[in-house]
Motif scaffolding. Structure first.
Motif, short mmCIF file in Angstrom:
data_model
loop_
_atom_site.label_atom_id
_atom_site.label_comp_id
_atom_site.label_asym_id
_atom_site.label_seq_id
_atom_site.Cartn_x
_atom_site.Cartn_y
_atom_site.Cartn_z
N SER A 55 0.83 -1.20 0.00
CA SER A 55 0.00 0.00 0.00
C SER A 55 0.87 1.25 0.00
O SER A 55 0.59 2.22 -0.71
CB SER A 55 -0.92 0.00 1.23
OG SER A 55 -1.73 -1.15 1.26
N HIS A 56 1.91 1.22 0.81
CA HIS A 56 2.82 2.35 0.90
C HIS A 56 3.48 2.62 -0.46
O HIS A 56 3.60 3.77 -0.89
CB HIS A 56 3.89 2.06 1.96
CG HIS A 56 4.72 3.23 2.33
ND1 HIS A 56 4.21 4.46 2.66
CD2 HIS A 56 6.08 3.37 2.42
CE1 HIS A 56 5.18 5.30 2.94
NE2 HIS A 56 6.32 4.66 2.79
N MET A 57 3.88 1.56 -1.14
CA MET A 57 4.52 1.68 -2.44
C MET A 57 3.57 2.31 -3.46
O MET A 57 3.95 3.21 -4.22
CB MET A 57 4.96 0.30 -2.93
CG MET A 57 5.56 0.28 -4.32
SD MET A 57 7.13 1.14 -4.42
CE MET A 57 7.43 1.01 -6.19
N LEU A 58 2.32 1.87 -3.49
CA LEU A 58 1.36 2.40 -4.44
C LEU A 58 1.12 3.89 -4.22
O LEU A 58 1.09 4.68 -5.17
CB LEU A 58 0.04 1.64 -4.33
CG LEU A 58 -1.08 2.07 -5.29
CD1 LEU A 58 -0.62 1.98 -6.73
CD2 LEU A 58 -2.33 1.24 -5.07
N LEU A 59 0.98 4.31 -2.97
CA LEU A 59 0.76 5.73 -2.67
C LEU A 59 1.97 6.56 -3.06
O LEU A 59 1.84 7.68 -3.58
CB LEU A 59 0.44 5.90 -1.19
CG LEU A 59 -0.91 5.32 -0.73
CD1 LEU A 59 -1.04 5.43 0.78
CD2 LEU A 59 -2.07 6.04 -1.42
N LEU A 60 3.16 6.03 -2.81
CA LEU A 60 4.38 6.77 -3.16
C LEU A 60 4.52 6.92 -4.67
O LEU A 60 4.87 7.99 -5.18
CB LEU A 60 5.60 6.05 -2.59
CG LEU A 60 5.81 6.13 -1.09
CD1 LEU A 60 6.96 5.23 -0.66
CD2 LEU A 60 6.07 7.56 -0.65
#
Length: 277
Positions: A145-150
């Protein structure tokens, strides 16, 4: 070890849910990367020391707080700045993953490209640093999730859809794309300058001059980069190193090892052990 002896420590990790994506942490001391290209997108940050690199004829310094962003086929090099000692965190994002990401962001199917090569964005810098620090978490949902938002933040603020405009007077974008496809389809073949020049109805000198004007490197250096990148994909599949060397056109295993170390400062066996564990 003497202070001027090149050294390195490199770790590779995959991120579940993002096929082909790699997270890399590397510490270099005294090592210099030759000019080369990659087939995927590279997002880098330095959290110790500083890195100097060339991009489109401009010399830049990557220090803590900023990011470097490279699109596929963008020629660059790299070395430690001043002390020669630095630590870099890197994300390698395949073109297929970038295409999927663009679709999720509501794009029209065109690939996105970074505006880079330097991005000053403290929020993004800290977010990517946090991503690297949480990659070993037993719960992959957080990192995914963190990767997608970044990536959404990066592309929406520092990217652009569609083809990049040509900024050179060398081979056309179509010719470069054709040449890349031809070389990738025949990596295990022996290539020569007369045949490549004839493919575009140019003299050998015209082809060599126009290729260097378009890319900043020689055709041989470009072919070597393509072979190393293809070798990296074969290594990820678990193929034996000697078979990889033959599949991508290196003379033998030692030739592959030498080229791979020049590109990544890491033997192919070490890379394979890390990424396949």
């Amino acid at each position: 070890m003497a202070a001027n002896t090149p050294s390195r420590h490199i770790e590779h990790q995959s991120l579940p849910g993002w096929p082909g994506l790699e997270l890399v942490r590397a510490h270099y001391s005294g090592f210099v990367f030759d000019r080369h290209v990659h087939l995927d997108y590279h997002i880098g940050l330095v959290d110790q020391g500083a890195q100097a690199f060339m991009h489109k004829g401009q010399r830049l310094i990557l220090s803590p707080g900023s990011l470097s962003t490279f699109n596929p086929d963008e020629v660059h090099d790299g070395a430690g700045h001043e002390s020669g000692d630095y630590q870099v965190r890197l994300i390698r994002l395949p073109m297929e993953a970038m295409a999927t990401l663009g679709e999720q962001l509501g794009g029209d199917g065109r690939l996105h490209f970074f505006k880079g090569p330097m991005v000053a964005d403290p929020i993004l810098y800290q977010g990517l640093l946090q991503l690297h620090n949480q990659q070993h978490s037993p719960e992959p949902l957080a990192a995914q999730s963190h990767m997608l938002l970044l990536m959404a933040h990066l592309l929406l603020r520092h990217g652009e859809p569609g083809l990049k405009p040509a900024r050179h007077q060398g081979l056309s974008r179509f010719q470069l794309a054709d040449l890349k496809g031809y070389l990738l389809a025949h990596l295990d073949s022996k290539h020569n300058l007369p045949a490549l020049a004839e493919r575009y109805q140019l003299s050998q000198y015209q082809f060599l001059r126009q290729f260097r004007a378009a890319t900043g490197i020689t055709p041989h250096a470009y072919l070597t980069s393509l072979r190393v990148e293809a070798a990296r994909q074969h290594l990820k599949s678990g193929m034996l190193i000697k078979d990889v060397a033959a599949a991508v056109g290196f003379f033998d295993q030692s030739h592959l090892v030498k080229a791979f170390k020049r590109h990544y400062n890491l033997p192919p066996q070490s890379y394979q052990q890390q990424i396949c564990r």
